[in-house]
Write an enzyme that holds these catalytic residues in place. Sequence first.
Site, PDB file in Angstrom:
ATOM      1  N   GLY A  38      26.302  52.383 101.449  1.00  0.00           N
ATOM      2  CA  GLY A  38      26.188  50.930 101.343  1.00  0.00           C
ATOM      3  C   GLY A  38      26.407  50.149 102.624  1.00  0.00           C
ATOM      4  O   GLY A  38      25.971  49.008 102.738  1.00  0.00           O
ATOM      5  N   ASP A  97      35.533  46.252  95.039  1.00  0.00           N
ATOM      6  CA  ASP A  97      35.451  45.978  93.602  1.00  0.00           C
ATOM      7  C   ASP A  97      36.849  46.209  93.005  1.00  0.00           C
ATOM      8  O   ASP A  97      37.657  45.297  92.941  1.00  0.00           O
ATOM      9  CB  ASP A  97      34.372  46.881  93.016  1.00  0.00           C
ATOM     10  CG  ASP A  97      34.108  46.636  91.548  1.00  0.00           C
ATOM     11  OD1 ASP A  97      34.314  45.510  91.089  1.00  0.00           O
ATOM     12  OD2 ASP A  97      33.689  47.586  90.842  1.00  0.00           O
ATOM     13  N   LYS A 125      34.624  41.194  95.051  1.00  0.00           N
ATOM     14  CA  LYS A 125      34.417  40.643  93.713  1.00  0.00           C
ATOM     15  C   LYS A 125      35.690  40.022  93.192  1.00  0.00           C
ATOM     16  O   LYS A 125      36.757  40.629  93.260  1.00  0.00           O
ATOM     17  CB  LYS A 125      33.987  41.753  92.754  1.00  0.00           C
ATOM     18  CG  LYS A 125      32.506  41.862  92.621  1.00  0.00           C
ATOM     19  CD  LYS A 125      32.141  42.735  91.453  1.00  0.00           C
ATOM     20  CE  LYS A 125      30.788  43.348  91.727  1.00  0.00           C
ATOM     21  NZ  LYS A 125      30.407  44.302  90.683  1.00  0.00           N
ATOM     22  N   PHE A 146      26.882  42.490  88.967  1.00  0.00           N
ATOM     23  CA  PHE A 146      26.424  43.657  89.720  1.00  0.00           C
ATOM     24  C   PHE A 146      25.351  43.232  90.722  1.00  0.00           C
ATOM     25  O   PHE A 146      24.298  42.744  90.360  1.00  0.00           O
ATOM     26  CB  PHE A 146      25.877  44.737  88.794  1.00  0.00           C
ATOM     27  CG  PHE A 146      25.673  46.035  89.518  1.00  0.00           C
ATOM     28  CD1 PHE A 146      26.743  46.898  89.737  1.00  0.00           C
ATOM     29  CD2 PHE A 146      24.423  46.378  90.025  1.00  0.00           C
ATOM     30  CE1 PHE A 146      26.573  48.083  90.436  1.00  0.00           C
ATOM     31  CE2 PHE A 146      24.240  47.563  90.728  1.00  0.00           C
ATOM     32  CZ  PHE A 146      25.320  48.412  90.931  1.00  0.00           C
TER      33      PHE A 146
HETATM   34  P1  5GP Z   1      35.842  50.172  94.377  1.00  0.00           P
HETATM   35  O1  5GP Z   1      36.341  51.494  94.816  1.00  0.00           O
HETATM   36  O2  5GP Z   1      36.387  49.013  95.185  1.00  0.00           O
HETATM   37  O3  5GP Z   1      35.959  49.954  92.918  1.00  0.00           O
HETATM   38  O4  5GP Z   1      34.292  50.190  94.540  1.00  0.00           O
HETATM   39  C1  5GP Z   1      33.661  50.126  95.722  1.00  0.00           C
HETATM   40  C2  5GP Z   1      32.303  50.759  95.590  1.00  0.00           C
HETATM   41  O5  5GP Z   1      31.701  50.545  94.289  1.00  0.00           O
HETATM   42  C3  5GP Z   1      31.386  50.121  96.580  1.00  0.00           C
HETATM   43  O6  5GP Z   1      31.429  50.823  97.815  1.00  0.00           O
HETATM   44  C4  5GP Z   1      30.041  50.213  95.896  1.00  0.00           C
HETATM   45  O7  5GP Z   1      29.445  51.443  96.214  1.00  0.00           O
HETATM   46  C5  5GP Z   1      30.346  50.210  94.413  1.00  0.00           C
HETATM   47  N1  5GP Z   1      30.131  48.890  93.805  1.00  0.00           N
HETATM   48  C6  5GP Z   1      31.068  48.092  93.263  1.00  0.00           C
HETATM   49  N2  5GP Z   1      30.530  46.952  92.801  1.00  0.00           N
HETATM   50  C7  5GP Z   1      29.205  47.025  93.073  1.00  0.00           C
HETATM   51  C8  5GP Z   1      28.086  46.134  92.852  1.00  0.00           C
HETATM   52  O8  5GP Z   1      28.166  45.016  92.323  1.00  0.00           O
HETATM   53  N3  5GP Z   1      26.877  46.568  93.281  1.00  0.00           N
HETATM   54  C9  5GP Z   1      26.696  47.773  93.888  1.00  0.00           C
HETATM   55  N4  5GP Z   1      25.464  48.088  94.249  1.00  0.00           N
HETATM   56  N5  5GP Z   1      27.723  48.631  94.110  1.00  0.00           N
HETATM   57  C10 5GP Z   1      28.960  48.254  93.708  1.00  0.00           C
HETATM   58 MG    MG Z   2      29.777  52.270  98.349  1.00  0.00          MG
END
Ligand code: 5GP
Ligand code: MG
Length: 171
Positions: A38, A97, A125, A146
Site C-alpha cells: 500500500g 485502521d 480511520k 473502506f
Molecule cells: P491495521 O493493522 O491498522 O488494522 O490495518 C492496516 C492495514 O489494513 C493497512 O495497511 C491496509 O492494508 C489495511 N486497511 C485498513 N483499512 C483499509 C481500507 O479502508 N482500505 C484498504 N484498501 N486497506 C485498508
Molecule cells: Mg497495508
Amino acid sequence: MKILLTEDAIRQRVDLLAAQMNSQYGNQPITIVGVLTGCIVLLADLIRRLEMPIRIALIQASSYRGETTTSGELRISRDFLPDLRGRDVVLIDDILDTGKTIAYLKEHLLAMNVQSVRTCVLLRKIGRQIVPFEPDYIGFEIPDEFVVGYGLDYNDEYRNLPYIGVLNQDA
Ligand code: 5GP
Ligand code: MG
C-alpha cells in the site's frame, strides 16, 4: 466510486508531510521503510520532496483476512529489509485502521536496534483504533469507510487510482 480525497488535496498534503520531515531532520540521513504494498504511491511521491540523503527499504506486512475485513494475524516478510542497525528510520504505511500493523512494525524495527523510528501514515480511520498508537506524521483523518486508490487496494485492484475513493460495494 465516491471521491473522498482528490489528487490535488493529496498532493498538497504530501507537500506538507515532506516539509515537516525536511524541517525535523534537516540534513540528517534517514532510511525510509515502506510497508508493502500500500505504501508505493505515497513513497514515490514523498521521497521526491525530501531533501536529506535517503535510503529506501521495504517490508511486507499482510494479515490473514478476507477482502475488506481487517481482523487476523499479521504476516511479515523481511526479504527486502537490509540491516538497519543504527539508522534513523521513517516507517511509512498507507492507512492506520486498528493500529496493529504500524504498532507491531515499529516494535519490530526497534528490536533490530535502529537508532530511531518515526512513523508516517497517509490515512487514519476515525473510531477504529484498537492498539493505542500515535503516528508522528498523519496525512488525513477519514471516516470509517473502506477506501481504495493511491496505493490502497481492494483484492489487489485500484492501487493506481490517483485519488482516494470509497468503493461502492454494490458495484
Ligand atoms: P491495521 O493493522 O491498522 O488494522 O490495518 C492496516 C492495514 O489494513 C493497512 O495497511 C491496509 O492494508 C489495511 N486497511 C485498513 N483499512 C483499509 C481500507 O479502508 N482500505 C484498504 N484498501 N486497506 C485498508
Ligand atoms: Mg497495508
